[in-house]
Design a protein around this motif. Sequence first.
Motif: not given
Length: 413
Positions: A268-270, A307, A346-352, A381, A384-385, A388
């Motif tokens: 879950s992190s770009s 996102t 941010a490109a981290v989990p849950g940021a969206g 998430d 969507r990642t 992304n």
Amino acid sequence: MILGVLVGIIFTTFEAGPKIISHWVKPFGTIFINALKLIAMPLILGSLIKGVSDLKDISKLSKMGGRTIGIYIITTIVAVMIGLVMVNAIKPGTSISEETRQDLITAYQSDAEKKQAIAKQQKDAGPLQALVDLVPDNIFKATTENGNMLQVIFFALFFGVGLILIPAEKSKPVKDFFDGFNEVILRLIDLIMLVAPYGVFALLAALIVESPSLDLFRALGMYAMTLVIGLVVMGIFYLLLVKLFVKLKPKKFIEGIAPAQLLAFSTSSSAATLPVTMERVEEHLGVDEEVASFVLPIGATINMDGTSLYQAVAAVFIAQAFGMDLGAGTQLTIVMTATLASIGAAAVPGAGMVMLVIVLAQAGIPEAGLALIFAIDRPLDMCRTVINITGDASVSLLVAKSTGKLSKHSKGK
Ligand code: ASP
């Protein structure tokens, strides 16, 4: 991945199971993600400085930069539009009963409030704060925090420009150093990827035992389905783009990028996926390193089509659930705010989800609605990642093609 899910499900069936997974399996997933994050900063520094200094003159950089940002913004707007069309056509929010709505709101109220508080801080900061945040006042401090990716990108570009501008005999040792440095980092990524299957297994097993009750998921099924259909449409849009403008067959593109997609899904992190996205695009799709090292790190932080699509769907879904009818004007506001909010995420989990608060506030949709979608946010998430990073990869192909930096025959492995 499948084995992780199965083991997760089996271990939820008896009482001690979840604890065993959390204590004995999850740590390996965490170590895997940490190792990937560990490599992100040096990778950006090394590859971007090398990438820019390889460009013979500044005009090439500005040409590539203009194209990259332009295409990024266009694809993001397309994503929001797709989201809006889907959610208005399917109307998932109207299927929620009053009782379920109340249940969800009470269950996730405090989590939702935390996200609102973070978002409020960001909103209070003023319109130019993002620009101010771009320029670090201390490069060593900036590199100590993974959240400062854009600052490090800024420094690396700036440094690279400096390198181009000095005489070749002076810049050579510095360039040689970064060339070698870059090679080392790429090799480290290979090493980390050797353990990827185990890391992914651990991450998914842990995710399953930690997820909330399945009952709540059911109520949100329609919403999830709408979003997933939207994301799939966006994925098809990329395939078409790549086919039309790069003449790359969809099958070949998917084969090339699939390992990065799987990793995006698991982490879950770009940002954590970035090393692998870069490797795949360069080694398997033939994008020149010069382009990949410029387009992808920037894309990981500012181009989040999955996102932005999610924010459009979620915002309208919440409005529907609260019985609000959003007019065309409000939906237009959503296009704008979701585009900006996804750039800021941010490109981290849950940021969206944090940035969704801003979209909601701007459109006058109750922020408490966040609680509605909380339970199901993590799996979405993950999806969507994937979009992304697929978007970033597609744009790197487009930019490479348009600047003549795409090799016909990727090396393959
Ligand atoms: N997890 C997403 C990413 O890293 C951001 C988001 O929460 O939408 O790309």
